[in-house]
Design a protein around this motif. Structure first.
Motif, mmCIF file in Angstrom:
data_model
loop_
_atom_site.group_PDB
_atom_site.id
_atom_site.type_symbol
_atom_site.label_atom_id
_atom_site.label_comp_id
_atom_site.label_asym_id
_atom_site.label_seq_id
_atom_site.Cartn_x
_atom_site.Cartn_y
_atom_site.Cartn_z
ATOM 1 N N ASP A 1 0.783 -1.491 -0.369
ATOM 2 C CA ASP A 1 0.396 -0.614 0.142
ATOM 3 C C ASP A 1 1.139 1.596 0.132
ATOM 4 O O ASP A 1 1.284 1.731 1.006
ATOM 5 C CB ASP A 1 -0.450 0.139 0.950
ATOM 6 N N LEU A 2 0.363 2.071 -1.206
ATOM 7 C CA LEU A 2 1.690 3.360 -0.596
ATOM 8 C C LEU A 2 1.270 4.571 0.346
ATOM 9 O O LEU A 2 2.562 4.617 0.818
ATOM 10 C CB LEU A 2 1.071 4.194 -2.661
ATOM 11 N N MET A 3 0.310 4.070 0.888
ATOM 12 C CA MET A 3 0.037 5.497 2.040
ATOM 13 C C MET A 3 0.689 4.598 3.156
ATOM 14 O O MET A 3 1.729 5.469 3.897
ATOM 15 C CB MET A 3 -1.224 5.711 2.134
ATOM 16 N N ASP A 4 0.999 3.277 2.865
ATOM 17 C CA ASP A 4 1.622 2.297 4.529
ATOM 18 C C ASP A 4 3.188 2.903 3.809
ATOM 19 O O ASP A 4 3.796 3.048 4.875
ATOM 20 C CB ASP A 4 1.281 1.010 4.464
ATOM 21 N N ARG A 5 4.035 2.972 2.601
ATOM 22 C CA ARG A 5 5.011 3.104 2.517
ATOM 23 C C ARG A 5 5.510 4.701 2.886
ATOM 24 O O ARG A 5 6.383 4.874 2.783
ATOM 25 C CB ARG A 5 5.266 2.778 0.891
ATOM 26 N N LEU A 6 4.303 5.533 1.905
ATOM 27 C CA LEU A 6 4.512 6.975 2.325
ATOM 28 C C LEU A 6 4.707 7.028 3.700
ATOM 29 O O LEU A 6 6.038 8.290 4.128
ATOM 30 C CB LEU A 6 4.008 7.934 2.251
ATOM 31 N N GLU A 7 3.995 7.113 5.140
ATOM 32 C CA GLU A 7 4.003 6.661 5.918
ATOM 33 C C GLU A 7 5.649 6.178 6.908
ATOM 34 O O GLU A 7 6.165 7.030 7.570
ATOM 35 C CB GLU A 7 2.391 5.582 6.848
ATOM 36 N N SER A 8 6.294 5.152 6.383
ATOM 37 C CA SER A 8 6.616 4.705 6.820
ATOM 38 C C SER A 8 8.256 5.766 6.102
ATOM 39 O O SER A 8 9.459 5.616 6.835
ATOM 40 C CB SER A 8 7.369 3.085 6.178
ATOM 41 N N MET A 9 7.517 6.128 5.137
ATOM 42 C CA MET A 9 9.757 7.182 4.837
ATOM 43 C C MET A 9 9.308 8.345 5.478
ATOM 44 O O MET A 9 10.565 8.405 5.837
ATOM 45 C CB MET A 9 9.295 7.194 3.027
ATOM 46 N N TRP A 10 7.934 8.684 5.454
ATOM 47 C CA TRP A 10 7.932 9.867 6.375
ATOM 48 C C TRP A 10 8.378 9.782 7.651
ATOM 49 O O TRP A 10 9.347 10.461 8.969
ATOM 50 C CB TRP A 10 6.620 11.086 6.396
ATOM 51 N N ALA B 1 5.355 19.775 14.578
ATOM 52 C CA ALA B 1 5.474 19.460 13.361
ATOM 53 C C ALA B 1 5.053 17.678 13.425
ATOM 54 O O ALA B 1 5.061 16.997 14.608
ATOM 55 C CB ALA B 1 6.687 18.888 13.266
ATOM 56 N N PRO B 2 4.117 17.362 12.293
ATOM 57 C CA PRO B 2 3.821 16.294 12.148
ATOM 58 C C PRO B 2 4.275 15.064 11.634
ATOM 59 O O PRO B 2 5.556 15.086 11.726
ATOM 60 C CB PRO B 2 2.639 16.322 10.626
ATOM 61 N N SER B 3 4.064 13.859 12.220
ATOM 62 C CA SER B 3 4.497 12.537 12.256
ATOM 63 C C SER B 3 4.298 12.094 11.131
ATOM 64 O O SER B 3 3.447 12.681 9.442
ATOM 65 C CB SER B 3 4.388 12.049 13.472
ATOM 66 N N GLY B 4 5.176 11.222 10.868
ATOM 67 C CA GLY B 4 4.686 9.972 9.239
ATOM 68 C C GLY B 4 3.233 9.718 9.108
ATOM 69 O O GLY B 4 2.346 9.860 8.181
ATOM 70 N N LYS B 5 2.695 8.850 10.140
ATOM 71 C CA LYS B 5 1.543 9.087 10.722
ATOM 72 C C LYS B 5 0.296 9.626 10.157
ATOM 73 O O LYS B 5 -0.027 9.912 9.435
ATOM 74 C CB LYS B 5 1.372 8.176 11.598
#
Length: 195
Positions: free
Chosen positions: A76-85, A172-176
């Protein structure tokens, strides 16, 4: 270690300890164990040396980012983005002095064309790697302009996140939180398109 490498290492230490704007040529000489003339001989100017050290430090940080991007195995792209951030937020904490020096350099780039050119080249190299992270199928069906736009979008988010982390890390926002915000935005866009 060569004289040139010692200068780069000294300049990098100064970037971390003093920042871009507060580092003097004498600071670099003291940190590198070299002499003032060697800065001009190897780099032409203190600014050129600091720029080379900053670009080198960002490229080494880029290796860390590449590792994060390669490790993004979630389908899932959103899960990858969350992990990356999330990993990037952690990295910003570790490399805070580098990002402070980077923000100083971004401001100076308006008046130092060589610095602006090197920073722009760094961004140009980063865009395709970031785009590939999002476009998982290898991107055969994606044209270069779209790939550039995707990479630029992710760089804009990273730069904005960096500034927020530097100014007020607690707010500041977290990755999640970033992933949730993007999910809401995408949902709103989809709802709007379907209406």
């Amino acid at each position: 270690m060569s004289h040139r490498e010692r200068l780069l290492a000294g300049a990098r230490n100064c970037l971390y300890e003093r920042g871009y704007t507060r580092t003097t040529a004498r600071d670099i000489v003291a940190a590198s164990g070299t002499n003032l003339a060697s800065i001009g001989y190897h780099f032409g100017s203190k600014e050129a040396l600091l720029t080379a050290a900053l670009v080198q430090a960002f490229e080494e940080w880029g290796v860390e980012v590449d590792r994060v991007l390669r490790d993004g195995t979630q389908p899932d792209l959103m899960d990858r983005l969350e992990s990356m951030w999330t990993d990037l937020v952690r990295s910003f904490g570790i490399h805070r002095p580098l990002w402070v020096a980077g923000i100083e350099a971004f401001a100076l780039a308006e008046h130092l064309p060589a610095l602006r050119e090197q920073l722009a080249e760094s961004y140009a190299r980063a865009r395709p790697a970031l785009a590939t992270f999002v476009i998982r199928d290898g991107g055969e069906n994606v044209d270069d302009e779209t790939r550039k736009a995707v990479g630029s979008f992710l760089l804009a988010l990273m730069t904005g996140l960096t500034v927020q982390r530097l100014l007020d890390p607690a707010a500041a926002p977290s990755g999640k939180e970033l992933a949730e915000a993007l999910r809401l935005i995408v949902g709103a866009v989809n709802d709007s398109a379907g209406a």
